[in-house]
Design a protein around this motif. Sequence first.
Motif, PDB file in Angstrom:
ATOM      1  N   PRO A   1       0.810  -1.218   0.000  1.00 50.00           N
ATOM      2  CA  PRO A   1       0.000   0.000   0.000  1.00 50.00           C
ATOM      3  C   PRO A   1       0.843   1.268   0.000  1.00 50.00           C
ATOM      4  O   PRO A   1       2.004   1.284   0.433  1.00 50.00           O
ATOM      5  CB  PRO A   1      -0.811  -0.130   1.299  1.00 50.00           C
ATOM      6  CG  PRO A   1      -0.884  -1.594   1.548  1.00 50.00           C
ATOM      7  CD  PRO A   1       0.430  -2.142   1.076  1.00 50.00           C
ATOM      8  N   LEU A   2       0.248   2.346  -0.483  1.00 48.84           N
ATOM      9  CA  LEU A   2       0.949   3.615  -0.645  1.00 48.84           C
ATOM     10  C   LEU A   2       1.436   4.192   0.682  1.00 48.84           C
ATOM     11  O   LEU A   2       2.568   4.688   0.780  1.00 48.84           O
ATOM     12  CB  LEU A   2       0.014   4.603  -1.351  1.00 48.84           C
ATOM     13  CG  LEU A   2       0.588   5.961  -1.748  1.00 48.84           C
ATOM     14  CD1 LEU A   2       1.810   5.813  -2.634  1.00 48.84           C
ATOM     15  CD2 LEU A   2      -0.497   6.788  -2.451  1.00 48.84           C
TER      16      LEU A   2
ATOM     17  N   ALA B   1      -0.152  10.151   2.092  1.00 48.83           N
ATOM     18  CA  ALA B   1      -0.109   8.981   1.210  1.00 48.83           C
ATOM     19  C   ALA B   1      -1.131   7.935   1.640  1.00 48.83           C
ATOM     20  O   ALA B   1      -1.790   7.305   0.801  1.00 48.83           O
ATOM     21  CB  ALA B   1       1.293   8.380   1.217  1.00 48.83           C
ATOM     22  N   THR B   2      -1.262   7.752   2.944  1.00 48.45           N
ATOM     23  CA  THR B   2      -2.258   6.803   3.464  1.00 48.45           C
ATOM     24  C   THR B   2      -3.661   7.232   3.056  1.00 48.45           C
ATOM     25  O   THR B   2      -4.494   6.404   2.648  1.00 48.45           O
ATOM     26  CB  THR B   2      -2.154   6.714   5.000  1.00 48.45           C
ATOM     27  OG1 THR B   2      -0.831   6.289   5.359  1.00 48.45           O
ATOM     28  CG2 THR B   2      -3.166   5.737   5.562  1.00 48.45           C
ATOM     29  N   LEU B   3      -3.936   8.532   3.155  1.00 46.48           N
ATOM     30  CA  LEU B   3      -5.239   9.065   2.748  1.00 46.48           C
ATOM     31  C   LEU B   3      -5.476   8.839   1.252  1.00 46.48           C
ATOM     32  O   LEU B   3      -6.560   8.398   0.844  1.00 46.48           O
ATOM     33  CB  LEU B   3      -5.310  10.561   3.076  1.00 46.48           C
ATOM     34  CG  LEU B   3      -6.586  11.290   2.637  1.00 46.48           C
ATOM     35  CD1 LEU B   3      -7.797  10.731   3.381  1.00 46.48           C
ATOM     36  CD2 LEU B   3      -6.447  12.788   2.870  1.00 46.48           C
ATOM     37  N   ALA B   4      -4.450   9.112   0.436  1.00 45.90           N
ATOM     38  CA  ALA B   4      -4.594   8.929  -1.014  1.00 45.90           C
ATOM     39  C   ALA B   4      -4.812   7.460  -1.356  1.00 45.90           C
ATOM     40  O   ALA B   4      -5.634   7.124  -2.224  1.00 45.90           O
ATOM     41  CB  ALA B   4      -3.347   9.457  -1.732  1.00 45.90           C
TER      42      ALA B   4
ATOM     43  N   LEU C   1      -7.255   4.202  -4.114  1.00 46.23           N
ATOM     44  CA  LEU C   1      -6.948   2.792  -4.382  1.00 46.23           C
ATOM     45  C   LEU C   1      -7.696   1.829  -3.472  1.00 46.23           C
ATOM     46  O   LEU C   1      -7.510   0.618  -3.566  1.00 46.23           O
ATOM     47  CB  LEU C   1      -5.437   2.565  -4.243  1.00 46.23           C
ATOM     48  CG  LEU C   1      -4.561   3.449  -5.138  1.00 46.23           C
ATOM     49  CD1 LEU C   1      -3.082   3.253  -4.820  1.00 46.23           C
ATOM     50  CD2 LEU C   1      -4.839   3.168  -6.610  1.00 46.23           C
ATOM     51  N   ARG C   2      -8.482   2.370  -2.540  1.00 46.87           N
ATOM     52  CA  ARG C   2      -9.252   1.557  -1.593  1.00 46.87           C
ATOM     53  C   ARG C   2      -8.341   0.651  -0.757  1.00 46.87           C
ATOM     54  O   ARG C   2      -8.666  -0.499  -0.485  1.00 46.87           O
ATOM     55  CB  ARG C   2     -10.300   0.705  -2.331  1.00 46.87           C
ATOM     56  CG  ARG C   2     -11.336   1.516  -3.078  1.00 46.87           C
ATOM     57  CD  ARG C   2     -12.205   2.296  -2.093  1.00 46.87           C
ATOM     58  NE  ARG C   2     -13.286   2.992  -2.786  1.00 46.87           N
ATOM     59  CZ  ARG C   2     -13.251   4.273  -3.151  1.00 46.87           C
ATOM     60  NH1 ARG C   2     -12.150   4.981  -2.901  1.00 46.87           N
ATOM     61  NH2 ARG C   2     -14.264   4.853  -3.742  1.00 46.87           N
ATOM     62  N   GLN C   3      -7.196   1.184  -0.352  1.00 44.00           N
ATOM     63  CA  GLN C   3      -6.241   0.426   0.462  1.00 44.00           C
ATOM     64  C   GLN C   3      -6.516   0.678   1.940  1.00 44.00           C
ATOM     65  O   GLN C   3      -6.449   1.823   2.397  1.00 44.00           O
ATOM     66  CB  GLN C   3      -4.804   0.842   0.114  1.00 44.00           C
ATOM     67  CG  GLN C   3      -4.401   0.492  -1.298  1.00 44.00           C
ATOM     68  CD  GLN C   3      -3.035   1.054  -1.663  1.00 44.00           C
ATOM     69  OE1 GLN C   3      -2.514   1.970  -1.022  1.00 44.00           O
ATOM     70  NE2 GLN C   3      -2.440   0.514  -2.714  1.00 44.00           N
ATOM     71  N   GLU C   4      -6.832  -0.375   2.659  1.00 43.57           N
ATOM     72  CA  GLU C   4      -7.113  -0.253   4.092  1.00 43.57           C
ATOM     73  C   GLU C   4      -5.925  -0.768   4.898  1.00 43.57           C
ATOM     74  O   GLU C   4      -5.279  -1.749   4.519  1.00 43.57           O
ATOM     75  CB  GLU C   4      -8.373  -1.031   4.453  1.00 43.57           C
ATOM     76  CG  GLU C   4      -9.625  -0.483   3.793  1.00 43.57           C
ATOM     77  CD  GLU C   4     -10.878  -1.221   4.226  1.00 43.57           C
ATOM     78  OE1 GLU C   4     -10.742  -2.164   5.041  1.00 43.57           O
ATOM     79  OE2 GLU C   4     -11.978  -0.849   3.766  1.00 43.57           O
ATOM     80  N   LEU C   5      -5.636  -0.094   6.022  1.00 50.79           N
ATOM     81  CA  LEU C   5      -4.528  -0.478   6.893  1.00 50.79           C
ATOM     82  C   LEU C   5      -5.054  -0.883   8.257  1.00 50.79           C
ATOM     83  O   LEU C   5      -6.132  -0.456   8.679  1.00 50.79           O
ATOM     84  CB  LEU C   5      -3.539   0.686   7.046  1.00 50.79           C
ATOM     85  CG  LEU C   5      -2.898   1.223   5.757  1.00 50.79           C
ATOM     86  CD1 LEU C   5      -1.967   2.376   6.094  1.00 50.79           C
ATOM     87  CD2 LEU C   5      -2.134   0.133   5.028  1.00 50.79           C
TER      88      LEU C   5
END
Length: 305
Positions: A109-110, A261-264, A269-273
Amino acid sequence: MRVTETLLPSARPAEAPPERRGGVVAVGLVLGGALSVQFGSAVAALLFPRTGVAGAVTLRLTISAVLLLVVCRPRLRGYDRSAWLAAGAFGLALAGMNSLFYQAIDRIPLGPTVTLEVLGPLALSVFTARRLASWCWAGLALAGVALLGQGGFDRLNPAGVAFAFGAGTMWAAYIVLSARVGGRFPGADGLALALTLAALVTLPLGIVDGGAVLLDPTILALGTALAVLASGLPYTLELLALRRMPTATFAVLMSLGPAIATLAGWLVLRQELTLLECAAIVLVIAASIGAVRVRAAAAERPARR
């Protein structure tokens, strides 16, 4: 930061002093540049399925170089061998930094990618400051990396983690070399020439990876948007911001990159952490800000004597 005075309900707000308005504008410029870079990276990730990673790198660097050459029209005469060597090394650093970073965001993830990448400039700040407090902040950053590992480096993909660390190393080299190039070339001429070399270096792999699709009008339009978002716009905004604020304040704001970057990554990209990964990112951001402030204090101390 300044605290806004409390006004009575019946009082009319006075116009903000020019220096305060300038400070607010400068902060907005830096944050705007950071948003542009990180959302540009998210756009690049959307291109990967069609252009390949190397193809996206080539699109960004080539179009950025062409735009900057048109704007700057750098002269090629009047420079000695050391200036050209500095520009060449700067170009290789740009090519390596972008290539490794894009390889990383293709695998992890970004947000975590930028978090690991920022360790390069952080290490540079720690080593150049040579203060005990800097090493304490470095320890906090390592704690953040360890916490990120608790979330599972296997979940993040080991190759992606390695690419992110490599991009961070190249980012540190980029910082050192950009200062050298800036002292040898006027304006943005050195950057334009270095970007041109970076584009030429990455072009063969980009053509192999992307092929004829790189000439597709839709892909070219997206590549142009990527070049503007990730290079042209943030560079302009950061340059304007640096004219309005101290470099130390600028560096502190730039440390917010992993959060943006986490927000973007989440929005585009629908990337969840996981919560652990988010906590790790916060620790690295805090460490980066702390190291920047220590370095700034160390730089100011001799001038006060």
